[in-house]
Design a protein around this motif. Sequence first.
Motif, PDB file in Angstrom:
ATOM      1  N   VAL A 148       9.993   4.564  -8.174  1.00 25.06           N
ATOM      2  CA  VAL A 148      10.291   3.415  -7.316  1.00 25.06           C
ATOM      3  C   VAL A 148       9.469   3.486  -6.032  1.00 25.06           C
ATOM      4  N   LYS A 149       9.078   4.672  -5.659  1.00 23.65           N
ATOM      5  CA  LYS A 149       8.325   4.851  -4.418  1.00 23.65           C
ATOM      6  C   LYS A 149       7.009   4.064  -4.437  1.00 23.65           C
ATOM      7  N   PHE A 150       6.367   3.948  -5.583  1.00 24.89           N
ATOM      8  CA  PHE A 150       5.127   3.179  -5.673  1.00 24.89           C
ATOM      9  C   PHE A 150       5.380   1.711  -5.354  1.00 24.89           C
ATOM     10  N   MET A 177       5.854 -10.594  22.039  1.00 24.58           N
ATOM     11  CA  MET A 177       6.219  -9.202  22.276  1.00 24.58           C
ATOM     12  C   MET A 177       7.516  -8.847  21.543  1.00 24.58           C
ATOM     13  N   VAL A 178       8.458  -9.796  21.463  1.00 26.68           N
ATOM     14  CA  VAL A 178       9.679  -9.563  20.681  1.00 26.68           C
ATOM     15  C   VAL A 178       9.313  -9.367  19.208  1.00 26.68           C
ATOM     16  N   PHE A 179       8.398 -10.190  18.707  1.00 25.16           N
ATOM     17  CA  PHE A 179       7.938 -10.060  17.331  1.00 25.16           C
ATOM     18  C   PHE A 179       7.299  -8.693  17.094  1.00 25.16           C
ATOM     19  N   VAL A 180       6.450  -8.256  18.010  1.00 21.15           N
ATOM     20  CA  VAL A 180       5.776  -6.960  17.867  1.00 21.15           C
ATOM     21  C   VAL A 180       6.787  -5.819  17.934  1.00 21.15           C
ATOM     22  N   VAL A 181       7.782  -5.937  18.823  1.00 19.11           N
ATOM     23  CA  VAL A 181       8.801  -4.886  18.925  1.00 19.11           C
ATOM     24  C   VAL A 181       9.621  -4.816  17.638  1.00 19.11           C
ATOM     25  N   LEU A 182       9.971  -5.966  17.059  1.00 21.86           N
ATOM     26  CA  LEU A 182      10.697  -5.960  15.787  1.00 21.86           C
ATOM     27  C   LEU A 182       9.842  -5.364  14.663  1.00 21.86           C
ATOM     28  N   LEU A 183       8.583  -5.668  14.667  1.00 20.30           N
ATOM     29  CA  LEU A 183       7.663  -5.099  13.682  1.00 20.30           C
ATOM     30  C   LEU A 183       7.586  -3.582  13.842  1.00 20.30           C
ATOM     31  N   LEU A 184       7.481  -3.122  15.070  1.00 21.47           N
ATOM     32  CA  LEU A 184       7.440  -1.689  15.344  1.00 21.47           C
ATOM     33  C   LEU A 184       8.761  -1.014  14.955  1.00 21.47           C
ATOM     34  N   ALA A 185       9.888  -1.677  15.220  1.00 18.33           N
ATOM     35  CA  ALA A 185      11.186  -1.118  14.837  1.00 18.33           C
ATOM     36  C   ALA A 185      11.283  -0.975  13.319  1.00 18.33           C
ATOM     37  N   GLY A 186      10.780  -1.970  12.587  1.00 17.91           N
ATOM     38  CA  GLY A 186      10.770  -1.875  11.119  1.00 17.91           C
ATOM     39  C   GLY A 186       9.897  -0.737  10.639  1.00 17.91           C
ATOM     40  N   TYR A 187       8.761  -0.551  11.288  1.00 22.39           N
ATOM     41  CA  TYR A 187       7.851   0.531  10.915  1.00 22.39           C
ATOM     42  C   TYR A 187       8.505   1.898  11.174  1.00 22.39           C
ATOM     43  N   VAL A 188       9.146   2.049  12.321  1.00 24.78           N
ATOM     44  CA  VAL A 188       9.829   3.311  12.635  1.00 24.78           C
ATOM     45  C   VAL A 188      10.953   3.559  11.632  1.00 24.78           C
ATOM     46  N   TYR A 189      11.685   2.519  11.273  1.00 20.83           N
ATOM     47  CA  TYR A 189      12.766   2.652  10.286  1.00 20.83           C
ATOM     48  C   TYR A 189      12.228   3.155   8.948  1.00 20.83           C
ATOM     49  N   VAL A 190      11.110   2.581   8.507  1.00 19.20           N
ATOM     50  CA  VAL A 190      10.510   2.983   7.229  1.00 19.20           C
ATOM     51  C   VAL A 190      10.061   4.442   7.290  1.00 19.20           C
ATOM     52  N   ILE A 191       9.486   4.843   8.414  1.00 13.47           N
ATOM     53  CA  ILE A 191       9.061   6.238   8.567  1.00 13.47           C
ATOM     54  C   ILE A 191      10.270   7.173   8.557  1.00 13.47           C
ATOM     55  N   LYS A 192      11.335   6.800   9.272  1.00 13.68           N
ATOM     56  CA  LYS A 192      12.540   7.642   9.327  1.00 13.68           C
ATOM     57  C   LYS A 192      13.200   7.767   7.953  1.00 13.68           C
ATOM     58  N   LYS A 193      13.121   6.720   7.137  1.00  9.04           N
ATOM     59  CA  LYS A 193      13.689   6.770   5.793  1.00  9.04           C
ATOM     60  C   LYS A 193      12.861   7.637   4.854  1.00  9.04           C
ATOM     61  N   GLY A 194      11.623   7.983   5.260  1.00 16.61           N
ATOM     62  CA  GLY A 194      10.783   8.862   4.462  1.00 16.61           C
ATOM     63  C   GLY A 194       9.982   8.153   3.380  1.00 16.61           C
ATOM     64  N   PHE A 218       6.988   7.064   3.527  1.00 16.11           N
ATOM     65  CA  PHE A 218       5.582   7.493   3.518  1.00 16.11           C
ATOM     66  C   PHE A 218       5.443   9.000   3.319  1.00 16.11           C
ATOM     67  N   ASP A 219       6.537   9.703   3.115  1.00 20.20           N
ATOM     68  CA  ASP A 219       6.506  11.158   2.999  1.00 20.20           C
ATOM     69  C   ASP A 219       6.359  11.556   1.535  1.00 20.20           C
ATOM     70  N   TRP A 220       5.161  12.001   1.181  1.00 22.99           N
ATOM     71  CA  TRP A 220       4.917  12.393  -0.202  1.00 22.99           C
ATOM     72  C   TRP A 220       5.052  13.900  -0.354  1.00 22.99           C
ATOM     73  N   GLY A 221       4.657  14.668   0.632  1.00 21.07           N
ATOM     74  CA  GLY A 221       4.902  16.092   0.728  1.00 21.07           C
ATOM     75  C   GLY A 221       4.580  16.945  -0.476  1.00 21.07           C
ATOM     76  N   GLU A 222       5.300  18.068  -0.563  1.00 24.10           N
ATOM     77  CA  GLU A 222       5.064  19.086  -1.584  1.00 24.10           C
ATOM     78  C   GLU A 222       5.392  18.601  -2.992  1.00 24.10           C
ATOM     79  N   THR A 223       6.408  17.784  -3.105  1.00 22.20           N
ATOM     80  CA  THR A 223       6.821  17.327  -4.437  1.00 22.20           C
ATOM     81  C   THR A 223       5.694  16.587  -5.133  1.00 22.20           C
ATOM     82  N   ALA A 224       5.054  15.669  -4.406  1.00 23.35           N
ATOM     83  CA  ALA A 224       3.955  14.905  -5.002  1.00 23.35           C
ATOM     84  C   ALA A 224       2.790  15.815  -5.355  1.00 23.35           C
TER      85      ALA A 224
END
Length: 157
Positions: free
Chosen positions: A61-63, A106-123, A125-131
């Motif tokens: 599903v990650k793909f 700027m509100v739009f950009v902040v919401l976009l940045l918040a979504g990006y941070v959320y995606v990073i925190k959820k992992g 983009f983290d492929w790590g050792e398993t991949a």
Amino acid sequence: MHFQLYDYLPILLIFIVAGGFAVGNIVLSQFVGQRKRTRTKMMPYECGKDPVGTARERFSVKFYLIAMIFILFDIEVIFLVPWAVVFKTLASPAYGLRTLVYVEMMVFVVLLLAGYVYVIKKGAFDWGETARREAEAEARLLADMEKRKFQSTRTAA
């Protein structure tokens, strides 16, 4: 207004700089880049998944998540271009919308940045050792399949 070829010189210059940058990076990587060949690097690779195994194999599903996130952020960033084009006109004293237009974007950009941070925190983009372990296992499987294929052609001859 009458057409002058001289007006298109900046566009030609951009194409020349972009082409020079691309060719320069390719040539530079040939001189400076490492040439350490490993079994994993020499494996065929297509669309984020190594072509090893049956055609009926299921993708992670990650793909699909990465593809959807790319499309989502790509479309959102495209909204910045028309805004940047009309910002100077809307920010003129005749309209008096300078602050409103700027704050909305700027509100739009902040919401976009918040979504990006959320995606990073959820992992996402983290492929790590398993991949890496999965890729190495698939490389070993591919090498074993090639070895068996070579042995079967040798015994048939």
